[in-house]
Scaffold this motif. Structure first.
Motif, PDB file in Angstrom:
ATOM      1  N   ALA A   1      50.350  52.235 -15.141  1.00 29.47           N
ATOM      2  CA  ALA A   1      49.714  53.464 -15.632  1.00 29.47           C
ATOM      3  C   ALA A   1      48.198  53.439 -15.504  1.00 29.47           C
ATOM      4  O   ALA A   1      47.502  54.115 -16.252  1.00 29.47           O
ATOM      5  CB  ALA A   1      50.123  53.721 -17.086  1.00 29.47           C
ATOM      6  N   THR A   2      47.665  52.675 -14.561  1.00 27.39           N
ATOM      7  CA  THR A   2      46.209  52.562 -14.425  1.00 27.39           C
ATOM      8  C   THR A   2      45.603  53.716 -13.613  1.00 27.39           C
ATOM      9  O   THR A   2      44.406  54.003 -13.732  1.00 27.39           O
ATOM     10  CB  THR A   2      45.847  51.231 -13.758  1.00 27.39           C
ATOM     11  N   ASN A   3      46.399  54.358 -12.752  1.00 28.66           N
ATOM     12  CA  ASN A   3      45.931  55.513 -11.962  1.00 28.66           C
ATOM     13  C   ASN A   3      44.644  55.235 -11.200  1.00 28.66           C
ATOM     14  O   ASN A   3      43.708  56.037 -11.188  1.00 28.66           O
ATOM     15  CB  ASN A   3      45.748  56.738 -12.867  1.00 28.66           C
ATOM     16  N   LEU A   4      44.565  54.096 -10.568  1.00 28.43           N
ATOM     17  CA  LEU A   4      43.410  53.732  -9.747  1.00 28.43           C
ATOM     18  C   LEU A   4      43.534  54.347  -8.349  1.00 28.43           C
ATOM     19  O   LEU A   4      44.634  54.663  -7.882  1.00 28.43           O
ATOM     20  CB  LEU A   4      43.321  52.210  -9.629  1.00 28.43           C
ATOM     21  N   GLU A   5      42.412  54.493  -7.681  1.00 24.50           N
ATOM     22  CA  GLU A   5      42.427  54.935  -6.297  1.00 24.50           C
ATOM     23  C   GLU A   5      42.935  53.807  -5.405  1.00 24.50           C
ATOM     24  O   GLU A   5      42.661  52.627  -5.653  1.00 24.50           O
ATOM     25  CB  GLU A   5      41.024  55.354  -5.862  1.00 24.50           C
ATOM     26  N   TRP A   6      43.646  54.162  -4.316  1.00 26.45           N
ATOM     27  CA  TRP A   6      44.208  53.153  -3.423  1.00 26.45           C
ATOM     28  C   TRP A   6      43.126  52.281  -2.788  1.00 26.45           C
ATOM     29  O   TRP A   6      43.383  51.140  -2.384  1.00 26.45           O
ATOM     30  CB  TRP A   6      45.049  53.813  -2.333  1.00 26.45           C
ATOM     31  N   SER A   7      41.923  52.794  -2.713  1.00 24.23           N
ATOM     32  CA  SER A   7      40.842  52.005  -2.120  1.00 24.23           C
ATOM     33  C   SER A   7      40.577  50.724  -2.908  1.00 24.23           C
ATOM     34  O   SER A   7      40.077  49.723  -2.354  1.00 24.23           O
ATOM     35  CB  SER A   7      39.561  52.842  -2.042  1.00 24.23           C
ATOM     36  N   TYR A   8      40.928  50.718  -4.221  1.00 20.62           N
ATOM     37  CA  TYR A   8      40.712  49.517  -5.040  1.00 20.62           C
ATOM     38  C   TYR A   8      41.634  48.373  -4.630  1.00 20.62           C
ATOM     39  O   TYR A   8      41.375  47.212  -4.956  1.00 20.62           O
ATOM     40  CB  TYR A   8      40.918  49.856  -6.524  1.00 20.62           C
ATOM     41  N   MET A   9      42.676  48.682  -3.882  1.00 22.85           N
ATOM     42  CA  MET A   9      43.579  47.618  -3.430  1.00 22.85           C
ATOM     43  C   MET A   9      42.865  46.578  -2.564  1.00 22.85           C
ATOM     44  O   MET A   9      43.324  45.447  -2.445  1.00 22.85           O
ATOM     45  CB  MET A   9      44.754  48.216  -2.664  1.00 22.85           C
ATOM     46  N   ARG A  10      41.739  46.937  -1.974  1.00 23.83           N
ATOM     47  CA  ARG A  10      40.980  45.953  -1.204  1.00 23.83           C
ATOM     48  C   ARG A  10      40.509  44.815  -2.098  1.00 23.83           C
ATOM     49  O   ARG A  10      40.455  43.659  -1.684  1.00 23.83           O
ATOM     50  CB  ARG A  10      39.783  46.616  -0.523  1.00 23.83           C
ATOM     51  N   THR A  11      40.164  45.157  -3.350  1.00 27.61           N
ATOM     52  CA  THR A  11      39.750  44.116  -4.295  1.00 27.61           C
ATOM     53  C   THR A  11      40.903  43.172  -4.578  1.00 27.61           C
ATOM     54  O   THR A  11      40.743  41.937  -4.559  1.00 27.61           O
ATOM     55  CB  THR A  11      39.254  44.758  -5.602  1.00 27.61           C
ATOM     56  N   LEU A  12      42.081  43.719  -4.858  1.00 27.21           N
ATOM     57  CA  LEU A  12      43.256  42.878  -5.125  1.00 27.21           C
ATOM     58  C   LEU A  12      43.628  42.061  -3.893  1.00 27.21           C
ATOM     59  O   LEU A  12      44.109  40.928  -4.007  1.00 27.21           O
ATOM     60  CB  LEU A  12      44.442  43.751  -5.553  1.00 27.21           C
ATOM     61  N   GLY A  13      43.399  42.639  -2.715  1.00 22.40           N
ATOM     62  CA  GLY A  13      43.735  41.944  -1.476  1.00 22.40           C
ATOM     63  C   GLY A  13      42.926  40.692  -1.256  1.00 22.40           C
ATOM     64  O   GLY A  13      43.304  39.831  -0.447  1.00 22.40           O
ATOM     65  N   ARG A  14      41.810  40.551  -1.971  1.00 25.32           N
ATOM     66  CA  ARG A  14      40.973  39.363  -1.805  1.00 25.32           C
ATOM     67  C   ARG A  14      41.308  38.249  -2.793  1.00 25.32           C
ATOM     68  O   ARG A  14      40.717  37.166  -2.706  1.00 25.32           O
ATOM     69  CB  ARG A  14      39.499  39.760  -1.953  1.00 25.32           C
ATOM     70  N   LEU A  15      42.237  38.495  -3.718  1.00 26.46           N
ATOM     71  CA  LEU A  15      42.606  37.439  -4.670  1.00 26.46           C
ATOM     72  C   LEU A  15      43.327  36.328  -3.905  1.00 26.46           C
ATOM     73  O   LEU A  15      44.406  36.543  -3.349  1.00 26.46           O
ATOM     74  CB  LEU A  15      43.493  38.006  -5.780  1.00 26.46           C
ATOM     75  N   PRO A  16      42.791  35.124  -3.889  1.00 26.91           N
ATOM     76  CA  PRO A  16      43.252  34.099  -2.930  1.00 26.91           C
ATOM     77  C   PRO A  16      44.625  33.511  -3.209  1.00 26.91           C
ATOM     78  O   PRO A  16      45.260  32.983  -2.293  1.00 26.91           O
ATOM     79  CB  PRO A  16      42.174  33.018  -3.033  1.00 26.91           C
ATOM     80  N   HIS A  17      45.101  33.574  -4.460  1.00 18.34           N
ATOM     81  CA  HIS A  17      46.361  32.901  -4.797  1.00 18.34           C
ATOM     82  C   HIS A  17      47.464  33.882  -5.199  1.00 18.34           C
ATOM     83  O   HIS A  17      48.546  33.451  -5.608  1.00 18.34           O
ATOM     84  CB  HIS A  17      46.125  31.913  -5.945  1.00 18.34           C
ATOM     85  N   LEU A  18      47.208  35.173  -5.076  1.00 21.64           N
ATOM     86  CA  LEU A  18      48.168  36.179  -5.548  1.00 21.64           C
ATOM     87  C   LEU A  18      49.426  36.182  -4.683  1.00 21.64           C
ATOM     88  O   LEU A  18      49.358  36.364  -3.466  1.00 21.64           O
ATOM     89  CB  LEU A  18      47.516  37.561  -5.535  1.00 21.64           C
ATOM     90  N   GLU A  19      50.591  35.977  -5.326  1.00 27.81           N
ATOM     91  CA  GLU A  19      51.875  35.931  -4.629  1.00 27.81           C
ATOM     92  C   GLU A  19      52.791  37.084  -4.996  1.00 27.81           C
ATOM     93  O   GLU A  19      53.645  37.496  -4.211  1.00 27.81           O
ATOM     94  CB  GLU A  19      52.591  34.609  -4.945  1.00 27.81           C
ATOM     95  N   VAL A  20      52.645  37.598  -6.227  1.00 26.60           N
ATOM     96  CA  VAL A  20      53.517  38.668  -6.720  1.00 26.60           C
ATOM     97  C   VAL A  20      52.639  39.810  -7.217  1.00 26.60           C
ATOM     98  O   VAL A  20      51.734  39.604  -8.028  1.00 26.60           O
ATOM     99  CB  VAL A  20      54.413  38.166  -7.883  1.00 26.60           C
ATOM    100  N   LEU A  21      52.906  41.025  -6.739  1.00 21.96           N
ATOM    101  CA  LEU A  21      52.158  42.199  -7.169  1.00 21.96           C
ATOM    102  C   LEU A  21      53.137  43.325  -7.504  1.00 21.96           C
ATOM    103  O   LEU A  21      53.933  43.736  -6.663  1.00 21.96           O
ATOM    104  CB  LEU A  21      51.190  42.658  -6.072  1.00 21.96           C
TER     105      LEU A  21
END
Length: 872
Positions: free
Chosen positions: A746-766
């Protein structure tokens, strides 16, 4: 016959006693060390007894164990009371306790242990064990192999039945049709039904699939609530009458094409109660029913006769045994084929018997040089014990034989399944925390208690004694259960070992008819009914250490109920009453100063826990079931130094602002209010957090650095509960540095913010839930999401999704649900994608997935496991 469960419990208590003695500040050092040596000697004897042959065990052995139990309980009570009072009163108590000759008490315990160890009859029941039961492992997990969920188990012998039943279920009929499966316990009725329930064709044809477990002690209300939770989450349902709930269920089911599995129906009356909720004449659905009673199946049928499961033929039995032991039909050693076939024949074609005996043989594969001798012992035991036994008795003997081969440290864990009602899916998270609080889990220098508990469960699963029902997205077991016959064994053995008292009949007698003296013999009570009458009697159970209530539905009680529990069970370590809705907090709760695990249902005026709960110095786990948005805890988390887990769906507000110490043991905090963590002060006291949920107004966290110093935090969930929009969010450097799993809701963020999540180095599950992101287009760039293996998008208005080559390079599992505008899934995912499930997506998205599947076949990238529910 007393055996490993009681002995394991006694040994655990002795080990606890040793730990408490080690922390005492008194002048009893010499006797303490002597007592420690005596305990280790007694431990060795107890372990020998746990694996020895049961042939010589009679009344003398039972008397011997009874003496040990009495000694341990007395010592445990003394030491625990001492430690509690020392913690509560500090130096004043230590000065006072010196007046008590604790040294003399230690000497008394040692004298009793010496008497037990020098019992002249001890050689009779600790004599030469048989080789088949002597084998034990200090580390039961060292042979760990992959364990499969119930749905992935190989079904042998019923392929034709499953094929026929799937065809029957898919057949178009003008009204609801009932299809029944019958047979004795252990034949595989539930397994066959589960295979049909999870078949891809069935999942495609029936968007609404509901599984209800009826069982012998069912409640109609629970059946209807199980049906309705698939259509509505209204909190008002529990206040409706059974008739109202049945009618509402019928109304919802009449609007969809459904498959309802009614598992384990015992009586015609039970079927009538199920039938009340079904639109029998105008519905578009099917009912698949399992029952051990042929007459019930015939009573419930509409047109087709019941499918009566047969026993397996010899060739099918042999094939199943080979799969259970080696996972295939080719690896069985040639020098042991005759042994294997003889053992298999004695199972009488009963699948459960073969599966359990397979678990026994599997344990004796290694080392190869002793395997044949070990299997020969099993052959001899089954030949002797199964002579003249019918199928059900034979099954009971096989379960007992399997129990005798279970490692000493796992027997309590197995028996504990008996405290649960029949045919329920058991939360592994709660189960393992209960095991830890009970003291079943041995400490390991290289692993946490939770890791050891998880490995113990895996070992029981590997031995075919526990079934996996559901896994989470990372493959970890989420829910499990045991077969009804194994549960009955656990119940019987538990009573024999004084392990727990089960009160399972509906409690309606006035006054309450309970053999109090019998209950006093047990330190654990499990209630499978409302239990209100028991509490209203204001009985005293001073030695009860665990009180568990597993009512089939939520219970609203009088405000004095919790006070009655505290007054009646003053030495509790475990209090599991999450289904009892307590109207308000009871101040007397802090008198339960031995508590390790507490699970409460919070009613309307139960909105928090006071500062005084910090006096519960042993508390490890707090679980609160509440419908409130927030839940206040006034205690300083640094004072609850043994607290490991706090779990609730409300946002926890910690209001204490003491400059106290840290809690280095806290692993789980789910969920914390955003206000409690925005300044970082609170989270600085919990440096070893591994799982964190945050909910509330997330705008206050946008620039926060509070998560940077949580190096062990691997799993995080963030839920926005506020009207304020999130224009931006955390920078990638402000996330926990080693985060592996992230859920946004329910955060309603813009899809452009996914670039930030894409840089998390150890993220395996989203997991992106309930409109976590908004907008028409999401582009994934080269190099983004390098470690992501699992992605879940649920309830999104996404239209265009594109992914450059080199993005999402390790994605294997994708779930898309309620993405009603999505035009296509990127073809670039084809190389690594292995599993894809879709529900409520457009036809164009489904066509794009067909292209992905074709691309994988063309390039020899393997098959895509695909499940698609009907789209919009």
């Amino acid at each position: 016959m007393a055996d490993g469960a009681a002995l394991s419990f006694l040994l655990r208590s002795l080990k606890d006693l040793g730990e408490y003695i080690y922390t005492l500040h008194c002048d009893a050092a010499k006797e303490r060390l002597g007592l420690q040596d005596d305990l280790e000697t007694l431990q060795a004897k107890l372990e020998d007894a746990a694996v020895a042959s049961s042939v010589c065990r009679g009344s003398e052995f039972k008397d011997w164990v009874k003496k040990i139990r009495k000694l341990v309980y007395e010592a445990e009570d003394l030491i625990e009371d001492f430690a509690t009072k020392e913690f509560t009163h500090g130096k004043n108590f230590r000065w006072h306790i010196n007046k008590i000759d604790l040294t003399a008490k230690f000497k008394e315990f040692r004298a009793e242990i010496h008497s037990i160890l020098h019992d002249p009859n001890i050689g009779n029941f600790l004599g030469a064990p048989s080789s088949s039961t002597l084998t034990r492992s200090d580390d039961p997990t060292k042979k760990m192999r992959q364990v499969l969920p119930l749905t992935d188990k190989t079904v042998v012998g019923f392929e034709d039945v499953i094929e026929t039943l799937i065809a029957n279920v898919r057949e178009n009929t003008p009204a609801v049709e009932v299809i029944s499966i019958t047979g004795m316990p252990g034949l595989g009725k539930t397994t066959v039904a589960w295979k049909i329930f999870r078949d891809p064709q069935i999942e495609h044809d029936f968007p609404t699939r509901i599984w209800i477990v009826v069982s012998e002690d069912y409640k109609p209300k629970n059946i209807y609530l199980t049906i309705l939770k698939n259509f509505t989450s209204s909190q008002d349902l529990s206040l409706m009458s059974d008739v109202e709930l049945a009618n509402k269920s019928k109304e919802y089911l009449s609007q969809v094409k459904f498959l309802l599995v009614a598992d384990d129906v015992w009586t015609n009356e039970a079927w009538n109660d199920v039938k009340l909720a079904l639109p029998m004449l105008k519905g578009s659905g099917k009912v698949l029913m399992t029952s051990r009673v042929d007459a019930v199946a015939n009573y419930a049928k509409t047109h087709k006769p019941p499918h009566k499961l047969r026993f397996l033929r010899d060739d099918e039995s042999w094939k199943l045994l080979q799969y259970e032991v080696y996972g295939n039909e080719t690896d069985w050693p040639s020098d042991s084929i005759d042994i294997g076939r003889r053992i298999c024949d004695r199972c009488g074609g009963l699948p459960l018997a073969i599966v359990v005996i397979g678990g026994i043989l599997k344990e004796k594969i290694d080392p190869p040089e002793s395997r044949k001798a070990e299997w020969s012992d099993v052959d001899g035991t089954t030949k002797k014990d199964f002579l003249g036994a019918d199928a059900e008795k034979r099954m009971e003997k096989i379960i007992a034989l399997s129990y005798d081969t279970v490692p000493y440290s796992l027997r309590d864990c197995l028996l504990y399944f008996g405290v649960y009602p029949n045919n329920v899916d058991i939360s592994v998270w709660k189960l393992t925390r209960l095991w830890i609080a009970e003291g079943f889990i041995k400490e390991n220098l290289n692993k946490s208690l939770e890791e050891v508990a998880a490995e113990n469960l895996k070992e029981l699963i590997r031995r075919n004694l526990v079934m996996v029902v559901k896994r989470n997205r990372r493959g970890e077991v989420k829910t499990c259960r045991v077969h009804g016959m194994i549960r009955e064994f656990c119940k019987t053995k538990a009573v024999e070992e004084k392990f727990f008292m089960l009160i399972s009949k509906p409690i309606t007698q006035q006054p309450f008819n309970l053999d109090v003296q019998k209950v006093l013999e047990f330190r654990r009570i499990s209630i499978h009914s409302d239990g209100l009458n028991l509490l209203e009697q204001k009985l005293k159970f001073p030695d009860t250490r665990s009180f568990l209530c597993f009512s089939k539905h939520e219970i609203n009680v009088h405000p004095s109920t919790l006070k009655s529990i505290v007054d009646g069970f003053e030495r509790l370590r475990i209090l599991e009453v999450s289904l009892i809705k307590l109207p308000k907090y009871e101040p007397k709760l802090t008198k339960l100063n031995h508590l390790r695990y507490i699970s409460l249902g919070a009613g309307e005026n139960f909105k928090g826990l006071p500062e005084s709960i910090a006096i519960l110095w042993s508390l490890q786990t707090i679980v609160i079931d509440t419908s409130h948005h927030t839940f206040e805890i006034k205690a300083d988390v640094g004072e609850l130094r043994r607290l490991r887990h706090v779990k609730t769906k409300a946002g926890i507000v910690f209001t204490c602002r003491k400059k106290g110490g840290s809690n280095n043991n806290l692993h789980t905090l789910d969920r914390l209010s955003a206000d409690s963590c925005k300044d970082g002060e609170f989270l600085s006291k919990t440096p070893n957090l591994q799982t964190l949920g945050v909910c509330g107004d997330l705008t206050s966290l946008v620039d926060s650095t509070c998560f940077q110093n949580l190096p062990f935090l691997k799993k995080m969930k963030m839920i926005k509960v506020s009207e304020r929009p999130l224009v931006r969010f955390l920078a990638d450097e402000n996330f926990p540095p080693y985060l592996q799993s992230l859920t946004l809701s329910a955060t309603n963020l813009e899809w452009s913010y996914m670039r930030t999540l894409g840089r998390l180095p150890h993220l395996e599950v989203l997991k992106l839930e309930d409109s976590a992101f908004k907008g028409d287009e999401w582009k994934v760039y080269h190099g983004d999401f390098r470690k992501i293996q699992y992605l879940n998008i649920d309830r999104s208005n996404l239209l265009m999704w594109t992914a450059e080559d080199g993005s999402l390079p390790e994605l294997t599992t994708l779930f898309l649900n309620n993405c009603e505008k999505l035009s296509a899934v990127p073809l670039s995912l084809a190389k690594t994608l292995q599993t894809l499930e879709m529900g409520l997506v457009p036809r164009s998205a489904k066509l794009s997935v067909e292209k992905i599947s074709e691309e994988k076949r063309t390039r020899n990238w393997g098959e895509l496991k695909l499940k698609i529910a009907p789209g919009t």
